[in-house]
Scaffold this motif. Structure first.
Motif, PDB file in Angstrom:
ATOM      1  N   GLN A 137      37.903  50.466 178.398  1.00 38.36           N
ATOM      2  CA  GLN A 137      37.037  50.923 179.481  1.00 38.36           C
ATOM      3  C   GLN A 137      35.622  51.085 178.947  1.00 38.36           C
ATOM      4  N   PHE A 138      34.649  50.557 179.694  1.00 45.17           N
ATOM      5  CA  PHE A 138      33.250  50.574 179.277  1.00 45.17           C
ATOM      6  C   PHE A 138      32.400  51.181 180.398  1.00 45.17           C
ATOM      7  N   ARG A 139      31.412  51.962 180.016  1.00 39.09           N
ATOM      8  CA  ARG A 139      30.436  52.457 180.983  1.00 39.09           C
ATOM      9  C   ARG A 139      29.257  51.490 180.995  1.00 39.09           C
ATOM     10  N   GLN A 173      31.651  51.503 185.876  1.00 41.70           N
ATOM     11  CA  GLN A 173      32.590  51.304 184.777  1.00 41.70           C
ATOM     12  C   GLN A 173      33.224  49.924 184.871  1.00 41.70           C
ATOM     13  N   LYS A 185      35.049  45.402 170.370  1.00 46.51           N
ATOM     14  CA  LYS A 185      34.434  46.168 171.454  1.00 46.51           C
ATOM     15  C   LYS A 185      32.909  46.144 171.329  1.00 46.51           C
ATOM     16  N   VAL A 189      30.064  45.047 174.103  1.00 43.72           N
ATOM     17  CA  VAL A 189      28.912  45.872 174.466  1.00 43.72           C
ATOM     18  C   VAL A 189      27.615  45.077 174.299  1.00 43.72           C
ATOM     19  N   ALA A 199      25.255  49.520 178.109  1.00 46.40           N
ATOM     20  CA  ALA A 199      26.718  49.615 178.039  1.00 46.40           C
ATOM     21  C   ALA A 199      27.141  50.481 176.870  1.00 46.40           C
ATOM     22  N   SER A 200      28.288  51.130 177.037  1.00 48.62           N
ATOM     23  CA  SER A 200      28.885  51.924 175.956  1.00 48.62           C
ATOM     24  C   SER A 200      30.398  51.910 176.119  1.00 48.62           C
ATOM     25  N   PHE A 201      31.081  51.984 175.010  1.00 52.88           N
ATOM     26  CA  PHE A 201      32.547  51.973 175.011  1.00 52.88           C
ATOM     27  C   PHE A 201      33.064  53.386 175.288  1.00 52.88           C
ATOM     28  N   SER A 204      40.217  52.981 174.964  1.00 52.01           N
ATOM     29  CA  SER A 204      41.131  51.863 175.156  1.00 52.01           C
ATOM     30  C   SER A 204      42.533  52.404 175.332  1.00 52.01           C
TER      31      SER A 204
END
Length: 1000
Positions: A137-139, A173, A185, A189, A199-201, A204
């Motif tokens: 999942q990434f923001r 997200q 990851k 990004v 983006a930021s991680f 998982s």
């Protein structure tokens, strides 16, 4: 026939050098090996998903116990496989997590009558290794409309390794399914940020588990504080604090937080109040074994402390008048001496000896029997008879001899034997302990700033090293992890891992192995493999798995153990009733029983002796102790054995088949001559051949490429090594329609014309005629043990190249040594007959199979097996894998490919043929030792039980008291373990003495 199932699904590799002496990148040692279960998991199972669990099982005393545990676990639905090790006190279980939980496995073992404890996994193996992809999942911020979403999704789906990408505009997200082995990851990004978004991680679906020892955990409030700190850290998914053991188990997302960052975060948030250390599983196991030995020693000393007074009262005091008067004084209806013995022995029997009763009850509850049942029967019979005699004498005044000392002394001697057995069994695993000790406890981490500049050095726990860390290795210290040298030069002693005694030079880009010793210069090493992925960890795992496996010869011992106790009890009853009935009928003189007062007691003592002297443990320990020592000794010599079954098959090998290229030869093919038989220029000829071979992975192709490259560029350009790839890209011609023809060569199209590079068969199949002059030249090459490579261009023969691959220096001696051992060497090759016979003549092999296609190698092996012969195959290449699998014993040279090793039963870490001799010699000596162990164990029971039953008494007047029978039983299993320990003195045959080996 092919070897039976064995834990051989693993991959090894070694460190190879190219013809220029440069080290090549290492190949995986145990890439698809399951370190925990030590079991092979099929690809079908991998797709479905399975779970592995390791448990510590206590209370097992013989092979009957291990059979009980295995049966109990395998009876559960969902259990795919289970293996139990008596020596390691471990159970390894593979099961379907949808049907069973870890606790179900533990409860089934406890229901079988044994104590079980789930061993926490402190390595990365507990995570889902079989999982092909992760969901992260990434923001993502900066998106304003559906077009932005489509843009991000489009960018991500184009990245290699991305399976799926879904972006939600409302929550900012994204959920990305990716293969972490292809794309990281951070790369995801960066790709999003390159598209103009932030983006930021976040997290998982991956999880890892670690067990940490905590210093500073003094109260329950500390435990609650620690739990609160850990829960609030990024990436933590679960925490379990064990206050009693000062341990904390943390489940975390390794994609979100590294182990070192996790530990640093806890210490930082607690302002140094708590100090954490990763629990090494091997050190933890060693500590547990030490505690078991310490516990056994305490029981022994306690029993001895109480038994000595009983023995003194029974044997010594009657000869001292003053003490006799005191002990024969009345205390109510009882004698003081009887009361003292009764009190002391009761403590020995039911407090110190409680462990025997518990184990016997659990065994009987599940319909099995073991040594504990025999001990309980013998000691309880002596104790109850003595107690009944004391009570009977108190109320009737008729006193008969009591045998309290028999019960106490039997328990004391059994505990003494068990203590010695624990110590001796601990020494059988010293090879693993030595391998574990190779890993340094700490490492010097080179801390760098954002620009990559060296800021400081920091000492960290070696278990906290992460891939990508730069580590400083000073002279005289050990390399803490597998990696690549990024700065410095030195020599490294790798003998402790590979068995190679000569120090290996290291420079920038050289590969180093964790646990090896840096001798001279300072090195900066970039860690590439840590934890369970290192070569050393995989060797340890392989040795553990080998020690867990059962040799087929052990099936006999397991069967005997399953019926041993019932037979002994039957013999004991037969002994009792035989002597008792004969006594009642007056078949023997009354003088024989005068000491015992009556024939009941006389018969009972013989019966107890039979029960106590019988020992099923010695049979159960005969094979596993020898296999454990042998696999450890083999590992120390660079010979990795995949199990007792492999050892047993290698012991009776009749044929050893050698692949020629890379096995008998050095695998460093060199072009010695290139000759053109047409009007083509030699330079153009070599360019065409090199262009055709550029897409081939065959070792000869590399030799041709090197020769052509040096012909054109050697000495003409500076810094050639750095610019080599760039030069080749501009020099080589484009080859289309490339195809490799197995056993023939390659063909492709260059400048629109067909190019053939290979042997006679390839050219003749395509209708190319070889000129007489070229044929004579080719025959001359082959008769001198050189391989001729023929080249055709545009339908016409243009020239050939002569390639030689030097023999290994030890090849001829090893072949002669095998003959001395009664093993027939065979050479198998796809090369032509002339070259094959020339090489065979030079090395001393009489049986040659040449021009064999890769698929035909397994057929050759099966033809040799038809007569019942055992066949070993030694190879190193991908083409050898079917043959290695088809052979009864597959031996992979350490410089070989990972696929070859996966199919092998033996892995020879060094690229040295002497280790073939070592493997066979070690297996023979191991099974000679096992046979001696069985002889001692069987002979002991066959001789000791009749003696204990009184067979010699009518003729010699000699009888074996029950306490002496207990002492004999205690030392029988110890003698078997000590016999196996003699294998630790094994020394591999040296090159100069191999020719002196003869068939035993």
């Amino acid at each position: 026939m092919a070897p039976g199932p064995s834990p051989q699904h693993l991959q090894l590799a070694s460190f190879r050098r190219d013809p220029d002496g440069d080290e090549l990148e290492d190949v995986r040692l145990l890439d698809s090996y399951d370190e925990e279960a030590g079991l092979r998991v099929s690809s079908e199972s991998a797709d479905l998903g399975v779970r592995k669990v390791q448990l510590k099982v206590t209370g097992m005393t013989c092979s009957a116990c291990t059979n009980s545990v295995e049966s109990a676990v395998k009876a559960l639905d969902g259990v795919l496989s289970a293996s139990v090790s008596l020596l390691q006190n471990r159970a390894y279980v593979v099961f379907d997590p949808l049907l069973r939980k870890d606790e179900d496995i533990r409860e089934s073992i406890e229901d079988a009558g044994f104590d079980a404890e789930i061993i926490p996994d402190t390595s990365k193996t507990q995570k889902s290794k079989l999982q092909k992809t992760l969901t992260g999942q990434f923001r993502i911020t900066g998106m304003t409309c559906a077009a932005c979403v489509n843009s991000v999704e489009g960018i991500l789906t184009k990245l290699p390794g991305i399976k799926r990408a879904v972006i939600a505009l409302a929550t900012s997200q994204g959920e990305v399914e990716y293969d972490p082995t292809i794309v990281s990851k951070d790369e995801i990004v960066n790709s999003i940020e390159d598209a103009g978004f932030e983006a930021s991680f976040l997290q998982s679906n991956e999880q890892d588990k670690v067990l940490l020892h905590v210093t500073g955990l003094c109260t329950m409030l500390d435990a609650q504080l620690l739990e609160g700190i850990i829960v609030n850290l990024k990436g933590v998914k679960g925490v379990d604090v064990n206050f009693a053991l000062s341990e904390v188990e943390v489940v975390f997302d390794p994609e979100g937080v590294g182990l070192r960052d996790l530990v640093d975060g806890i210490e930082r948030e607690s302002t140094g109040r708590f100090q954490l250390r990763v629990q090494n599983p091997y050190i933890r196991a060693a500590s547990s074994d030490a505690q078991e030995a310490s516990k056994m020693l305490r029981l022994l000393l306690s029993s001895l402390f109480l038994t000595i007074p009983v023995f003194f009262i029974q044997m010594v005091c009657p000869k001292i008048h003053l003490l006799t008067s005191f002990l024969t004084a009345q205390c109510g209806p009882f004698l003081i001496g009887d009361l003292l013995k009764w009190f002391l022995v009761t403590i020995v029997q039911f407090v110190i000896g409680k462990r025997f009763y518990i184990a016997a009850y659990r065994a009987l509850r599940h319909g099995s029997t073991n040594m504990d049942v025999l001990v309980v029967l013998g000691t309880t019979a002596a104790y109850l008879y003595s107690a009944a005699s004391v009570v009977y004498a108190a109320y009737t005044g008729y006193r008969t001899p009591v045998y309290f000392e028999t019960s106490a002394m039997i328990i004391t001697f059994v505990l003494f034997g068990k203590y010695l057995e624990v110590l001796a069994k601990g020494r059988t695993s010293e090879a693993i302990k030595k391998l574990v000790e190779l890993v340094p406890a700490t490492a010097l981490l080179v801390v760098k700033d954002s620009e990559g500049k060296h800021i400081m050095e920091r000492e960290i726990d070696a278990l906290l090293i992460q891939p990508g860390d730069t580590l400083k290795v000073i002279p005289g210290t050990k390399v803490p992890a597998d990696g690549v040298v990024v700065w410095g030069t030195s020599h490294v002693d790798e003998s402790m891992v590979t068995g190679e005694s000569i120090p290996v030079p290291k420079e920038v880009s050289s590969v180093v192995i964790g646990g090896t010793m840096n001798l001279h210069g300072v090195l900066h090493v970039k860690a590439t493999k840590v934890g369970s992925d290192t070569v050393l960890s995989q060797i340890i795992s392989l040795v553990e798995t080998a020690q867990l496996s059962k040799a087929p010869i052990q099936k006999f011992a397991d069967y005997v153990a399953s019926i041993f106790v019932p037979i002994v009890i039957s013999m004991s009853l037969l002994t009792f009733f035989g002597w008792f009935i004969c006594g009642v009928l007056g078949a023997y003189p009354q003088a024989w029983v005068s000491e015992s007062k009556n024939c009941f007691v006389f018969s009972l003592m013989f019966s107890i002796s039979v029960v106590v002297i019988a020992c099923p443990c010695a049979l159960g320990l005969a094979t596993p102790t020898a296999v454990m020592v042998a696999t450890g000794v083999g590992a120390s010599h660079g010979v990795l054995v995949k199990g007792g079954d492999a050892l047993e098959r290698a012991e009776s090998v009749d044929y050893v088949i050698f692949d020629k290229t890379g096995t008998l030869t050095q695998g460093k093919a060199v072009v010695t001559v290139a000759k053109v038989f047409s009007g083509m220029d030699l330079g153009d000829f070599l360019t065409i051949v090199a262009s055709a071979e550029a897409s081939s992975e065959h070792p000869l192709a590399k030799a041709i490429m090197e020769y052509a490259f040096h012909y054109h560029f050697n000495g003409k350009l500076e810094s050639t090594a750095q610019r080599k790839e760039e030069i080749m890209a501009g020099w080589l011609l484009e080859a289309t329609d490339f195809s490799a023809v197995p056993g023939r060569g390659v063909q492709c199209a260059i400048n629109g014309k067909i190019v053939l590079v290979g042997n006679r068969s390839l050219l003749s199949e395509n209708g190319i005629r070889i000129p007489q002059e070229a044929e004579i030249f080719l025959v001359n090459l082959e008769e001198n043990a050189k391989t001729g490579i023929l080249v055709a261009y545009d339908g016409a023969f243009v020239g050939l190249l002569g390639i030689t691959d030097p023999l290994k220096r030890e090849a001829a001696v090893v072949v002669e040594g095998l003959k001395k051992m009664g093993v027939k060497p065979v050479m198998l090759t796809g090369d032509n007959w002339r070259t094959a016979h020339a090489v065979a003549k030079e090395v001393g092999v009489e049986d040659v199979r040449a021009e064999v296609m890769p698929a035909g190698k397994a057929d050759v092996i099966r033809s040799l097996q038809k007569g019942g012969s055992k066949v070993a195959m030694v190879g190193d290449g991908i083409n050898d894998s079917p043959a290695l699998a088809a052979a009864d014993v597959g031996m992979a040279i350490g410089a070989g490919t990972d696929i070859a090793v996966e199919a092998a039963d033996y892995v020879l870490v060094r690229n040295n043929l002497e280790d073939v001799i070592t493997a066979i010699d070690l297996s023979r000596k191991t099974f000679n030792r096992i046979r001696w162990n069985y002889f001692f164990a069987m002979a002991y029971n066959v001789v000791a039980i009749p003696v204990a039953a009184g067979v010699l008494f009518p003729f010699t007047g000699l009888r074996m008291p029950p306490w002496l029978a207990g002492a004999c039983m205690a030392f029988s299993s110890v003698s078997v373990v000590c016999s196996s320990l003699l294998l630790r003195r094994y020394r591999k045959p040296k090159l100069t003495t191999i020719l002196q080996i003869t068939v035993e």
